[in-house]
Design a protein around this motif. Structure first.
Motif, PDB file in Angstrom:
ATOM      1  N   ARG A   1      35.750  42.690  47.650  1.00  0.00           N
ATOM      2  CA  ARG A   1      37.216  42.413  47.347  1.00  0.00           C
ATOM      3  C   ARG A   1      37.936  41.310  48.027  1.00  0.00           C
ATOM      4  O   ARG A   1      39.268  41.330  47.950  1.00  0.00           O
TER       5      ARG A   1
ATOM      6  N   SER B   1      37.986  43.871  35.754  1.00  0.00           N
ATOM      7  CA  SER B   1      38.514  44.814  34.777  1.00  0.00           C
ATOM      8  C   SER B   1      39.970  44.877  35.105  1.00  0.00           C
ATOM      9  O   SER B   1      40.489  44.387  36.361  1.00  0.00           O
TER      10      SER B   1
ATOM     11  N   SER C   1      32.600  43.926  40.644  1.00  0.00           N
ATOM     12  CA  SER C   1      33.725  44.453  40.378  1.00  0.00           C
ATOM     13  C   SER C   1      33.965  45.623  41.311  1.00  0.00           C
ATOM     14  O   SER C   1      33.013  46.244  42.112  1.00  0.00           O
ATOM     15  N   GLY C   2      35.192  46.375  41.038  1.00  0.00           N
ATOM     16  CA  GLY C   2      35.530  47.574  41.883  1.00  0.00           C
ATOM     17  C   GLY C   2      35.249  47.306  43.474  1.00  0.00           C
ATOM     18  O   GLY C   2      35.875  46.387  43.869  1.00  0.00           O
ATOM     19  N   ASP C   3      34.734  48.203  44.011  1.00  0.00           N
ATOM     20  CA  ASP C   3      34.512  48.184  45.635  1.00  0.00           C
ATOM     21  C   ASP C   3      33.265  47.099  46.023  1.00  0.00           C
ATOM     22  O   ASP C   3      32.923  47.241  47.323  1.00  0.00           O
ATOM     23  N   GLU C   4      32.559  46.383  45.076  1.00  0.00           N
ATOM     24  CA  GLU C   4      31.549  45.736  45.218  1.00  0.00           C
ATOM     25  C   GLU C   4      31.888  44.542  46.251  1.00  0.00           C
ATOM     26  O   GLU C   4      31.279  44.065  46.991  1.00  0.00           O
TER      27      GLU C   4
ATOM     28  N   GLU D   1      41.310  47.514  36.391  1.00  0.00           N
ATOM     29  CA  GLU D   1      41.531  48.303  37.702  1.00  0.00           C
ATOM     30  C   GLU D   1      41.147  47.335  38.961  1.00  0.00           C
ATOM     31  O   GLU D   1      41.406  47.938  39.916  1.00  0.00           O
ATOM     32  N   ASP D   2      40.455  46.256  38.783  1.00  0.00           N
ATOM     33  CA  ASP D   2      40.068  45.497  40.025  1.00  0.00           C
ATOM     34  C   ASP D   2      41.157  44.662  40.448  1.00  0.00           C
ATOM     35  O   ASP D   2      42.085  44.422  39.936  1.00  0.00           O
TER      36      ASP D   2
ATOM     37  N   THR E   1      37.303  40.195  39.984  1.00  0.00           N
ATOM     38  CA  THR E   1      38.354  40.736  39.189  1.00  0.00           C
ATOM     39  C   THR E   1      37.741  40.924  37.690  1.00  0.00           C
ATOM     40  O   THR E   1      37.889  39.806  36.843  1.00  0.00           O
TER      41      THR E   1
END
Length: 866
Positions: free
Chosen positions: A416, A462, A411-414, A464-465, A460
């Protein structure tokens, strides 16, 4: 002081979501509204159900819901809770999430039970903490978790193989440990198989379908050799990994089915008999969690549970999907080399990338390729098994995972950037048989869709992802860009796919990279562009898979059938099969209906063979006949005629042969890709250029490719005395001598005539070893003359004038190209019916082609000269 404080029980709230506020170590605000609603619904309406299913979309937070329900039950009822996931990596991921994010105390259990931590096991047994483990820890012959109160099955859609493996004997041809077993079973099967099928089974002849050919031994033949199978497996499974599933099915072998391919022999029941496994059946409750809960009975089939209460997905859980994905389909515009170069360029645009591949071979190839080109640090599944932090904290890193489409979350910046390099439609030989041979892929529509959803949702997790998803591989590409398949997805995903498809048309590498960078920057430019996806979403509607309600109604009786078969109550099983058939009415279910007529016939046949009711022999034969009539485009069903009241007519043999050819044609088209791929165009180009070449080797290669393109088994060997290409279907073979580089005025020599005359003997000694096979030697040549002394050697040789061959080949390619426009995937019975007509009309099936060539005797056409 050594005395310990004894904790006193506290008041536990009346719903799982309320304990979140009592978790002081938690590092999240709380559950989302729809998660709370689902937990409340469970407490109010499902507390005492034996089997309950919960659905939240990929990234919708079902792990939180499952853990909170488990923790709540542990506190409130002192239940022993086992939370199951597919892999060791996911055990560690859930434990890490529970302990570090949610503030729960849970323990992970992986590896051998003798190595489990004593403190952790005591804590679980006393109901003081949840146990997180793999499906395999419960579904084995001696499970450590043999008396849980509650089992929570996460990612249950991915559990079929983990559950069914307990009752599945998989004898792999290439495994050193299995070689003697495979050889022994092949010897048992040999008298029951056509010679060419046998040579393919043992690997003497390469699988022309690229490793996806599969077959099944009909019940009457299988029953005849069961005692011999028991003798073989009793001896050969000792001291192997097969001893455990063998012990589970040995006494019920007649309730199983035997499938075989060029890779393995599989013996297993149709539906896993989980009701016989006390560790699974004895708990108070089983809770199934999935990103998509089947409306067609899929979860029931894979778990063997016929009555599962399904809680409705709360409003708001999937209104707009989870996060944003930008799909890139490079193979719609780029060739293979450029696609590979694009992937490497994209990997260098981000800190980390995730690559999902279908097998270890692909994993190794991509790993070597990346290390040679861009030199980034590579992580494999084993590297991140304990924790993914070693990857997510490294820059210029790429994680490559084989056959791991579920559960691994970034998730997040882990991460992309996600590459999905192919995704197999089937995961085992039984699935493959039902899909491709029986034309019943509709049974697995939901399962396939769920696998795809899981794969593309790894980055993806969440709202915001956001992540770029690069799709490669013909099968997955064809699946995701096909309009028929797209309509069954959530509107958000439909919009993302359609947007990605349009952006991937007629585009070069630089423009793709620019678009990906705009997306990953997630700035104003992308904000404007993304409104196109929003507009597409508003105009999309999600449709239901066809015949889904009928499949759901049938599943209860399907499991009842399997229970009766397992108990060897064949008459009761027959009644259950009748009940299944009464529900399967839609035309889309022809193939599945045919399968159930076969299963009904098998139950009746077993009742006769076991002397339970010998009067059912007529019923058995009638059901086998009905199976054939239910799906006439399925070649395998014609083999049942030998066990029915019908004789196999010559017409049946011809129809069966062309059905086999069509099934191979489907596999060829699927392997080459059906839409927006250069692979098919290159394959076609190689044939067209090859048949015009003066180079003998190039011509022969094109000749082989042409045979495979029209669905024939084709090959060539460059050995002394071996023929040029052969085309085979059923028990008929066209064996060629390609004399394409000759001049029209050059006569056929004695040596050339002797070569072509010797080819049938070579085929009988090396490929088609049974005497019943019909072999036709064919000479392809522009020559108009033959040496007088060679005429007698051409007694049985057929002549195909080179120009006539080329004209026929061009027409064949045009016909296949036309058929390809309406082809979606193997197993479409309506497409098969139209393809049969086209092949017959154009002399492309082997019987029509033989009839075309038979009048053209070389000795009668070529002019003898001295």
């Amino acid at each position: 002081m050594a005395f310990k404080n004894i904790e006193h029980s506290s008041v536990v709230p009346n719903s799982p979501e309320k304990i979140i506020r009592d978790l002081p170590r938690r590092k999240f605000f709380g559950a989302l509204a729809y998660q709370e609603k689902l937990m409340q619904d469970y407490a109010l309406n499902a507390l005492h159900e034996k089997d309950i299913a919960l659905q939240l979309p990929t990234g919708g937070g079902k792990t939180l819901v499952g853990l909170m329900i488990g923790e709540w039950r542990r506190r409130k009822f002192n239940d022993k809770i086992v939370y199951l996931v597919p892999t060791k990596q996911l055990v560690n991921q859930v434990v890490e999430q529970a302990n570090e994010k949610y503030g729960l105390i849970v323990n992970g259990f992986t590896g051998a039970s003798k190595d489990y931590d004593v403190v952790a096991t005591t804590s679980y047994k006393r109901g003081e903490s949840m146990a997180i483990s793999t499906y395999s820890s419960l579904f084995n012959t001696n499970p450590f978790f043999n008396d849980p109160d509650i089992i929570i099955l996460d990612d249950v859609h991915a559990a079929e193989s983990y559950i069914s493996n307990l009752w599945s004997i998989r004898i792999q041809r290439m495994s050193d440990e299995h070689k003697s077993i495979h050889s022994a079973l092949c010897a048992l099967l040999k008298p029951l198989l056509a010679s060419y099928t046998y040579t393919r089974l043992i690997g003497e002849v390469p699988d022309p379908a690229g490793g996806v050919w599969v077959d099944k031994l009909p019940t009457p033949q299988y029953f005849k050799i069961i005692d011999q199978i028991i003798e073989v497996l009793d001896i050969h499974t000792k001291n192997t990994d097969l001893i455990y599933p063998w012990n589970m099915i040995r006494d019920n072998l007649c309730s199983c089915h035997l499938y075989y391919s060029s890779q393995e022999i599989l013996i297993r029941p149709l539906i896993p008999p989980t009701w016989t496994h006390e560790a699974f059946t004895n708990p108070k409750q089983r809770i199934y969690m999935s990103a998509t809960l089947s409306k067609g009975g899929d979860i029931e089939r894979l778990t063997g549970r016929s009555s599962i209460k399904k809680l409705a997905t709360p409003e708001g859980a999937d209104n707009h999907g989870v996060g944003r994905r930008f799909f890139v389909f490079p193979e719609m515009s780029l060739n293979e080399n450029d696609t590979r170069r694009l992937n490497h360029e994209l990997m260098q645009q981000t800190d980390r990338s995730l690559v999902l591949v279908p097998n270890l071979k692909s994993c190794s190839e991509i790993k070597d390729e990346i290390e040679e080109t861009i030199g980034y640090k590579i992580f494999t599944a084993s590297d991140i098994q304990k924790t993914k932090k070693v990857f997510t904290k490294t820059k210029k890193a790429i994680a490559i995972m084989a056959n791991r489409y579920d559960g691994v979350d970034f998730s997040g910046d882990e991460c992309r950037l996600l590459f999905v390099e192919g995704l197999p439609r089937s995961t085992n030989t039984q699935e493959q048989f039902i899909m491709s041979r029986m034309g019943a892929s509709i049974l697995f529509d939901e399962r396939i869709q769920t696998r795809v959803l899981q794969a593309i949702g790894r980055c993806t997790r969440s709202l915001e992802d956001y992540s770029t998803v690069v799709i490669s591989g013909n099968e997955l590409l064809d699946y995701l860009i096909n309009k028929t398949n797209i309509q069954y997805f959530h509107p958000e995903l439909q919009a993302e796919l359609n947007f990605g498809i349009e952006q991937s048309k007629n585009i070069n590498i630089d423009d793709i990279i620019e678009n990906v960078n705009i997306f990953l920057e997630n700035g104003k430019t992308w904000e404007e562009v993304s409104q196109q996806i929003v507009a597409l979403r508003e105009g999309a509607n999600q449709n239901q898979f066809p015949a889904i309600d009928e499949l759901q109604l049938a599943v209860v009786k399907e499991i009842e059938y399997e229970r009766h078969i397992w108990q060897k109550d064949y008459e009761a099983a027959l009644k259950s099969a009748d009940a299944v058939l009464s529900e399967l009415k839609s035309s889309e279910l022809k193939g599945y209906r045919a399968l159930w007529h076969y299963l009904a016939g098998s139950a009746a046949w077993l009742a006769v063979a076991s002397k339970q009711n010998t009067s059912l022999i007529t019923r058995s034969r009638d059901e086998f006949s009905l199976a054939k009539k239910a799906a006439q485009a399925v070649s395998w069903l014609v083999t049942l005629s030998q066990f029915s009241n019908e004789q196999i007519s010559e017409k049946d043999k011809v129809n069966n042969a062309i059905n086999e050819q069509i099934e191979r044609l489907e596999l060829t088209l699927a392997s080459l890709g059906t839409t927006y791929t250069n692979r098919y165009a290159n394959y076609e180009k190689e044939i067209l250029e090859g048949i015009e070449s003066d180079n003998a080797n190039i011509f022969e290669n094109a000749h082989v490719l042409l045979g495979r393109l029209i669905g024939l088994e084709a090959g060539n060997e460059e050995n002394d005395g071996s023929p040029d290409p052969w085309w085979i279907n059923a028990n008929k073979c066209l064996i060629f001598e390609d004399n394409s580089s000759a001049k029209p005025e050059t006569p056929i020599s004695v040596n050339k005539a002797r070569q072509v005359a010797s080819h049938p003997l070579w085929v009988r000694e090396n490929i088609l070893k049974d005497k019943e096979s019909a072999i036709f030697p064919v000479l392809i040549t522009p020559s108009k003359n033959v040496k007088e002394t060679a005429v007698s050697l051409l007694e049985d040789t057929l002549l195909w004038d080179l120009d006539d061959f080329k004209q026929w080949a061009h027409n064949a390619i045009a016909v296949i190209r036309d058929l390809r426009t309406s082809f979606v995937a193997p197993g479409d019975l309506a497409w098969r019916s139209s393809a049969i007509i086209k092949l017959k009309e154009n002399n492309l099936d082997i019987d029509s082609l033989i009839n075309l060539l038979k009048p053209k005797k070389a000795k009668n056409i070529l002019k003898p000269i001295k």
